[in-house]
Design a protein around this motif. Structure first.
Motif, PDB file in Angstrom:
ATOM      1  N   PHE A  31       0.842  -1.192   0.000  1.00  0.00           N
ATOM      2  CA  PHE A  31       0.000   0.000   0.000  1.00  0.00           C
ATOM      3  C   PHE A  31       0.881   1.248   0.000  1.00  0.00           C
ATOM      4  O   PHE A  31       1.759   1.383   0.848  1.00  0.00           O
ATOM      5  CB  PHE A  31      -0.883   0.042   1.253  1.00  0.00           C
ATOM      6  CG  PHE A  31      -1.843  -1.103   1.389  1.00  0.00           C
ATOM      7  CD1 PHE A  31      -3.189  -0.940   1.112  1.00  0.00           C
ATOM      8  CD2 PHE A  31      -1.408  -2.353   1.809  1.00  0.00           C
ATOM      9  CE1 PHE A  31      -4.078  -1.984   1.251  1.00  0.00           C
ATOM     10  CE2 PHE A  31      -2.282  -3.409   1.950  1.00  0.00           C
ATOM     11  CZ  PHE A  31      -3.631  -3.226   1.667  1.00  0.00           C
ATOM     12  N   LEU A  32       0.627   2.157  -0.923  1.00  0.00           N
ATOM     13  CA  LEU A  32       1.398   3.395  -0.994  1.00  0.00           C
ATOM     14  C   LEU A  32       0.487   4.564  -0.637  1.00  0.00           C
ATOM     15  O   LEU A  32      -0.539   4.797  -1.283  1.00  0.00           O
ATOM     16  CB  LEU A  32       1.987   3.584  -2.388  1.00  0.00           C
ATOM     17  CG  LEU A  32       2.775   4.874  -2.649  1.00  0.00           C
ATOM     18  CD1 LEU A  32       3.895   5.052  -1.626  1.00  0.00           C
ATOM     19  CD2 LEU A  32       3.342   4.872  -4.064  1.00  0.00           C
ATOM     20  N   ASN A  33       0.881   5.310   0.379  1.00  0.00           N
ATOM     21  CA  ASN A  33       0.096   6.431   0.897  1.00  0.00           C
ATOM     22  C   ASN A  33       0.358   7.670   0.034  1.00  0.00           C
ATOM     23  O   ASN A  33       1.388   8.328   0.153  1.00  0.00           O
ATOM     24  CB  ASN A  33       0.506   6.675   2.356  1.00  0.00           C
ATOM     25  CG  ASN A  33      -0.342   7.714   3.045  1.00  0.00           C
ATOM     26  OD1 ASN A  33      -0.840   8.655   2.429  1.00  0.00           O
ATOM     27  ND2 ASN A  33      -0.497   7.559   4.357  1.00  0.00           N
ATOM     28  N   PHE A  34      -0.603   7.997  -0.848  1.00  0.00           N
ATOM     29  CA  PHE A  34      -0.427   9.130  -1.760  1.00  0.00           C
ATOM     30  C   PHE A  34      -0.373  10.480  -1.030  1.00  0.00           C
ATOM     31  O   PHE A  34       0.522  11.292  -1.303  1.00  0.00           O
ATOM     32  CB  PHE A  34      -1.549   9.137  -2.791  1.00  0.00           C
ATOM     33  CG  PHE A  34      -1.213   8.419  -4.083  1.00  0.00           C
ATOM     34  CD1 PHE A  34      -0.068   7.640  -4.204  1.00  0.00           C
ATOM     35  CD2 PHE A  34      -2.035   8.530  -5.187  1.00  0.00           C
ATOM     36  CE1 PHE A  34       0.244   6.990  -5.395  1.00  0.00           C
ATOM     37  CE2 PHE A  34      -1.736   7.890  -6.385  1.00  0.00           C
ATOM     38  CZ  PHE A  34      -0.594   7.110  -6.482  1.00  0.00           C
ATOM     39  N   PRO A  35      -1.304  10.781  -0.116  1.00  0.00           N
ATOM     40  CA  PRO A  35      -1.245  12.100   0.541  1.00  0.00           C
ATOM     41  C   PRO A  35       0.040  12.304   1.354  1.00  0.00           C
ATOM     42  O   PRO A  35       0.602  13.401   1.356  1.00  0.00           O
ATOM     43  CB  PRO A  35      -2.481  12.096   1.447  1.00  0.00           C
ATOM     44  CG  PRO A  35      -3.431  11.159   0.766  1.00  0.00           C
ATOM     45  CD  PRO A  35      -2.559  10.066   0.222  1.00  0.00           C
ATOM     46  N   LYS A  36       0.478  11.258   2.041  1.00  0.00           N
ATOM     47  CA  LYS A  36       1.724  11.390   2.799  1.00  0.00           C
ATOM     48  C   LYS A  36       2.898  11.606   1.848  1.00  0.00           C
ATOM     49  O   LYS A  36       3.820  12.373   2.149  1.00  0.00           O
ATOM     50  CB  LYS A  36       1.950  10.147   3.658  1.00  0.00           C
ATOM     51  CG  LYS A  36       3.074  10.297   4.673  1.00  0.00           C
ATOM     52  CD  LYS A  36       2.985   9.241   5.761  1.00  0.00           C
ATOM     53  CE  LYS A  36       3.954   9.523   6.892  1.00  0.00           C
ATOM     54  NZ  LYS A  36       3.738   8.659   8.064  1.00  0.00           N
ATOM     55  N   SER A  37       2.847  10.932   0.707  1.00  0.00           N
ATOM     56  CA  SER A  37       3.899  11.129  -0.300  1.00  0.00           C
ATOM     57  C   SER A  37       3.924  12.577  -0.778  1.00  0.00           C
ATOM     58  O   SER A  37       4.997  13.154  -0.998  1.00  0.00           O
ATOM     59  CB  SER A  37       3.667  10.187  -1.490  1.00  0.00           C
ATOM     60  OG  SER A  37       3.680   8.840  -1.082  1.00  0.00           O
TER      61      SER A  37
ATOM     62  N   LEU B 292      -5.428  13.304  -2.668  1.00  0.00           N
ATOM     63  CA  LEU B 292      -4.368  13.814  -3.529  1.00  0.00           C
ATOM     64  C   LEU B 292      -4.932  14.833  -4.515  1.00  0.00           C
ATOM     65  O   LEU B 292      -4.388  15.942  -4.656  1.00  0.00           O
ATOM     66  CB  LEU B 292      -3.696  12.666  -4.287  1.00  0.00           C
ATOM     67  CG  LEU B 292      -2.670  13.084  -5.352  1.00  0.00           C
ATOM     68  CD1 LEU B 292      -1.488  13.789  -4.708  1.00  0.00           C
ATOM     69  CD2 LEU B 292      -2.209  11.870  -6.162  1.00  0.00           C
ATOM     70  N   GLY B 293      -6.017  14.467  -5.202  1.00  0.00           N
ATOM     71  CA  GLY B 293      -6.609  15.384  -6.173  1.00  0.00           C
ATOM     72  C   GLY B 293      -7.082  16.675  -5.538  1.00  0.00           C
ATOM     73  O   GLY B 293      -6.803  17.779  -6.046  1.00  0.00           O
TER      74      GLY B 293
ATOM     75  N   ARG C  57      -5.890  13.107 -12.437  1.00  0.00           N
ATOM     76  CA  ARG C  57      -5.459  12.179 -13.478  1.00  0.00           C
ATOM     77  C   ARG C  57      -3.992  12.413 -13.842  1.00  0.00           C
ATOM     78  O   ARG C  57      -3.224  11.460 -14.017  1.00  0.00           O
ATOM     79  CB  ARG C  57      -6.333  12.325 -14.716  1.00  0.00           C
ATOM     80  CG  ARG C  57      -5.765  11.530 -15.882  1.00  0.00           C
ATOM     81  CD  ARG C  57      -6.745  11.083 -16.882  1.00  0.00           C
ATOM     82  NE  ARG C  57      -6.103  10.176 -17.837  1.00  0.00           N
ATOM     83  CZ  ARG C  57      -6.736   9.314 -18.586  1.00  0.00           C
ATOM     84  NH1 ARG C  57      -8.050   9.212 -18.494  1.00  0.00           N
ATOM     85  NH2 ARG C  57      -6.092   8.537 -19.439  1.00  0.00           N
ATOM     86  N   LYS C  58      -3.620  13.685 -13.975  1.00  0.00           N
ATOM     87  CA  LYS C  58      -2.229  13.999 -14.324  1.00  0.00           C
ATOM     88  C   LYS C  58      -1.263  13.456 -13.278  1.00  0.00           C
ATOM     89  O   LYS C  58      -0.223  12.873 -13.615  1.00  0.00           O
ATOM     90  CB  LYS C  58      -2.072  15.515 -14.461  1.00  0.00           C
ATOM     91  CG  LYS C  58      -0.670  15.952 -14.877  1.00  0.00           C
ATOM     92  CD  LYS C  58      -0.591  17.470 -15.026  1.00  0.00           C
ATOM     93  CE  LYS C  58       0.804  17.901 -15.438  1.00  0.00           C
ATOM     94  NZ  LYS C  58       0.904  19.393 -15.551  1.00  0.00           N
ATOM     95  N   ALA C  59      -1.622  13.627 -12.011  1.00  0.00           N
ATOM     96  CA  ALA C  59      -0.763  13.131 -10.937  1.00  0.00           C
ATOM     97  C   ALA C  59      -0.722  11.611 -10.916  1.00  0.00           C
ATOM     98  O   ALA C  59       0.335  11.000 -10.701  1.00  0.00           O
ATOM     99  CB  ALA C  59      -1.251  13.674  -9.591  1.00  0.00           C
ATOM    100  N   TYR C  60      -1.870  10.990 -11.131  1.00  0.00           N
ATOM    101  CA  TYR C  60      -1.953   9.529 -11.125  1.00  0.00           C
ATOM    102  C   TYR C  60      -1.196   8.947 -12.322  1.00  0.00           C
ATOM    103  O   TYR C  60      -0.549   7.899 -12.225  1.00  0.00           O
ATOM    104  CB  TYR C  60      -3.415   9.096 -11.150  1.00  0.00           C
ATOM    105  CG  TYR C  60      -3.698   7.756 -10.506  1.00  0.00           C
ATOM    106  CD1 TYR C  60      -2.704   6.800 -10.325  1.00  0.00           C
ATOM    107  CD2 TYR C  60      -4.987   7.433 -10.065  1.00  0.00           C
ATOM    108  CE1 TYR C  60      -2.976   5.586  -9.732  1.00  0.00           C
ATOM    109  CE2 TYR C  60      -5.265   6.215  -9.473  1.00  0.00           C
ATOM    110  CZ  TYR C  60      -4.254   5.283  -9.311  1.00  0.00           C
ATOM    111  OH  TYR C  60      -4.520   4.071  -8.724  1.00  0.00           O
TER     112      TYR C  60
END
Length: 811
Positions: A462-468, A570-571, A631-634
């Motif tokens: 699991f990768l935590n996007f907001p923490k990243s 994230l978005g 979408r761009k970030a993903y």
């Protein structure tokens, strides 16, 4: 109480359980989940005795010892035999995977906030006695030892969570049940003997294959002997039985178990017993969850149809047998460490059953058994099995109406997966058209071809996007621990444009993705070396043909995905930064960063939080501003993950590569707990958004807008699952016109917007709050947590609160 009353009222549409199955269900619901130490003792005993053997043979002999000596019983209500542990709903301990957390938490199992297990002092003593043998010998020991220090930092800080991969078995697949039922295990034995005989052992490369084949033969014989134990027990029980009807049932059970699964099944009842015996033993072999039944309405239908035609079964009798199977499925239980439990709240096993969809020649696959499975799951009303309907354009309104009637019952089923998105996505990645049309749901929303796919089609780390994102804004330093993880592009306080934010995200997420693959590789290498599954491999094509187990590359296909958590956060965070900081200039980067680090405290912090929440577009409302930013970030993550290979690449399977997946189960709660305040206005410690669903309360333009936002994600590249949870009240679906609206809405989402998945909680916020305050009145209340359902009462309060706060949609 509204949800419970509504549930009782709607049940009449499908009829009620037979009296015996009702009684069986009551016993299971009243059974305390306990810790069973039998498997731990038998495993330790076998590993000690066979320490000199190659690992694959050790694994086979271990399973043989367990099946030969574990306690078995036949419940007075059941027509299908087979138990996982010494009592129903008890969870075995699997010492070869991990023992440290077991010993550390022995005195805490009964004190948990959720997912409570009970354990006797005698069992604690047994586990403490065998624990020293496993010191430095478990999968977890090997997995952690193999992680490079710079990658293990991500694991230790909770940025990349992979605990389940090194404390549990793999699973996340469906074996070839259709072939087992048609051919019996005798066919597998004959093929294995032939392959073993053909091996040239002067070629050292064939030695490992010979061990694998010998292991298969040991296991197949053990399975047959295990079934024979139940056959004998049924026969002995019949001799003592005074009721003539039950006596006849036990004698028939004895006959069947003396035949299947070793020989082919020839009736619906034989097929169900064979299916259950194999499914059960796979759970005993490995504690890997998401072991699924595949397209049951397809491979069981010929047995059902033939029995009906020859008058050997009635629809009512078949329904009772299916409900019996679901009750047996519910007996399976699994205990996880507390930290892992928080990622899988509700003790889910994710045993998925798929119905509907299309045949391999592209025709509607719905048949009478599809309806019967819907009916039986509705009657049983349990978190297991996890029911999925494969949707396609040609799915009839009649079948859709039946699906919605099940949805109305309010236990979170069925989920809908769409052929319109999934089949093309598979074909694009190299799956043959015939196999793509035969896919099934696995576990939550993940998908694979049953009997041909390797482990963990979804379910790696699991990768935590907001923490990243926070680390990206902090120049590569974790703001909570102060740990430097990698080189960044500068601190957010000094950034002068949104382009710099995106450059920071690009650099950090690519680096974090690389470390997630390293961690995955360490886990997979350890599993291959320490805990190979013999039976599971044998029943998956083409392991026997290749002489390779699943971790060595035996499957026809082997695509996997990691899981990305906090998609919506994230978005929304990126949209807030772009609009509020760099476009509207309502505060400076430094002011926002200070507000985040202070958790929006004080008058200034509250002012900034209000602006972030109210003045920036939010994902879930069909606003391109935020949806396309997300979408761009993903896309950056997807571009990076597509570069990497898993440990089976080039060893036989088609694929061996990664794709994305949003099936984050309940990880949004613990990963939110370890994440500081984020630029979307979310405070520190609060749950992240789950799956690809919008953040709670942020989707304010109705369900159509949610569908449109989700449709802008790169669905074909998120083949690991695009998990969307929605919530409506029972009152809304009580009206026929609204049920029709829901069908049209789902059709539009899948037909026009290329949606991947959707599932519904049908429960009001008031009911959930009342259930939280008066749990004794809501024993049967089931909710959809993520890609699975669970009893509301067994969830931790934090997870309950997360479900309560989900947006209630109108139609």
């Amino acid at each position: 109480m509204g949800n419970v009353k509504e549930l009782k009222k709607n049940t009449n549409h499908f009829g009620e359980l037979t009296e015996r199955m009702h009684n069986f269900r009551e016993k299971l619901l009243n059974a305390k989940p306990r810790v069973c130490v039998e498997r731990a003792k038998l495993t330790t005993e076998s590993y000690r005795e066979h320490a000199d053997k190659p690992m694959i043979l050790r694994r086979a002999l271990c399973l043989e010892n367990i099946l030969k000596n574990m306690s078995i019983f036949i419940e007075p209500e059941t027509l299908i035999a087979g138990n996982q542990a010494s009592s129903n709903r008890s969870a075995p301990i699997f010492p070869e995977y991990a023992m440290d957390w077991v010993i550390d938490e022995l005195d805490e199992f009964e004190k948990r906030d959720g997912d409570i297990f009970y354990i006797t002092e005698e069992s604690k003593k047994t586990l403490r006695e065998i624990a020293p043998f496993w010191h430095h010998k478990t999968l977890k020991d090997r997995g952690l030892a193999g992680m490079p220090a710079e990658s293990k930092l991500f694991y230790d800080l909770g940025i990349i969570k992979a605990e389940g991969n090194i404390t549990s078995g793999d699973a996340h697949l469906a074996v070839n049940y259709e072939k087992v039922l048609k051919l019996g295990l005798i066919n597998y034995r004959e093929r294995t003997e032939k392959k073993l005989k053909e091996l040239d052992l002067t070629d050292y490369r064939n030695l490992n294959k010979s061990y694998f084949y010998r292991a298969i033969l040991i296991v197949l014989d053990a399975v047959a002997a295990f079934a024979k134990r139940y056959s004998d027990l049924a026969s002995e029980s019949a001799e003592r039985e005074s009721d003539s009807s039950r006596k006849a049932e036990l004698l028939e059970m004895s006959r069947i178990l003396n035949k299947v699964p070793y020989y082919p099944a020839e009736s619906f009842k034989e097929a169900l017993q064979s299916l259950w015996m194999i499914h059960l033993i796979l759970q005993i072999e490995s504690n890997g969850h998401s072991l699924s039944y595949g397209r049951m309405d397809q491979y069981l239908y010929p047995f059902y149809k033939r029995d009906l035609e020859f008058g050997k079964i009635t629809e009512a009798a078949a329904t009772e047998l299916l409900t019996n199977l679901w009750l047996k499925t519910f007996t399976i239980n699994k205990i996880r460490s507390w930290s892992h439990t928080r990622f899988s709240a509700g003790s889910p096993l994710y045993q998925n059953v798929t119905v509907g969809g299309q045949t391999v020649d592209k025709k509607d696959a719905v048949n009478p058994l599809s309806y019967l499975i819907l009916k039986s799951v509705a009657q049983t009303k349990l978190p297991q099995p996890n029911l999925t309907v494969r949707y396609h354009r040609g799915l009839s309104d009649d079948f859709m109406k039946e699906c919605i009637e099940v949805v109305r019952l309010g236990f979170g089923m069925p989920a809908f997966n769409s052929d319109e998105a999934i089949i093309p996505s598979f074909i694009e990645k190299g799956v043959t058209e015939e196999d793509a049309y035969n896919y099934s749901a696995i576990g939550c929303v993940e998908v694979a071809v049953p009997g041909k796919w390797g482990y963990r089609c979804t379910g790696m780390s699991f990768l935590n996007f907001p923490k990243s994102l926070l680390i990206a804004l902090n120049n590569g330093v974790d703001p909570e621990s102060g740990t430097k993880l990698c080189e960044g592009v500068g601190h957010f306080r000094n950034m002068t444009s949104f382009d710099e934010v995106m450059k920071a995200w690009d650099k950090i997420i690519r680096e974090f993705t690389r470390h997630s693959v390293i961690i995955d590789n360490c886990a997979d290498t350890a599993i291959e070396e320490v805990t190979a599954d013999v039976l599971c491999s044998a029943l998956t094509d083409d392991c026997i043909e290749r002489g390779l187990n699943l971790k060595e590359g035996g499957a026809v296909y082997d695509f996997i995905s990691d899981l990305q958590v906090g998609i919506a956060n994230l978005g929304d965070s990126l949209a807030s930064i772009k609009k509020c900081v760099f476009e509207d200039k309502k505060f400076t980067p430094e002011q926002l960063w200070n507000a985040l680090t202070n958790n929006f405290q004080g008058e200034e912090g509250k002012r900034i939080q209000d602006i972030l929440i109210n003045d920036a577009p939010k994902y879930g409302n069909d606003e391109d501003y935020v949806d396309l930013l997300l979408r761009k970030a993903y896309d950056i993550y997807i571009d990076e993950i597509s570069k990497y290979k898993n440990t089976r690449f080039g060893r036989g399977p088609i694929g061996g590569v990664y794709y994305a997946g949003t099936s984050s189960i309940s990880a949004n709660v613990p990963q939110g707990a370890g994440t500081l305040a984020t630029p979307d206005g979310r405070k520190a410690g609060e749950p992240l958004a789950e799956g690809c669903s919008p953040s709670h309360g942020m989707d304010q333009n109705g369900p159509t807008a949610v569908f449109k936002s989700v449709s802008k994600l790169p669905t074909h590249e998120i083949t690991g699952g695009v998990l969307l949870n929605q919530k409506v009240t029972p009152q809304i679906l009580s009206k026929e016109e609204n049920r029709q609206k829901l069908i049209l809405l789902i059709r539009t989402f899948f037909n026009r917007l290329e949606g991947f998945h959707v599932q519904y909680n049908v429960v009001s916020k008031d009911t959930l709050i009342d259930a939280q305050n008066h749990p004794e009145e809501y024993r049967d209340l089931i909710v959809r947590v993520a890609g699975y359902s669970a009893f509301f009462n067994v969830l931790s309060k934090q997870t309950q609160d997360d479900i309560i706060e989900r947006t209630e949609q109108a139609l």
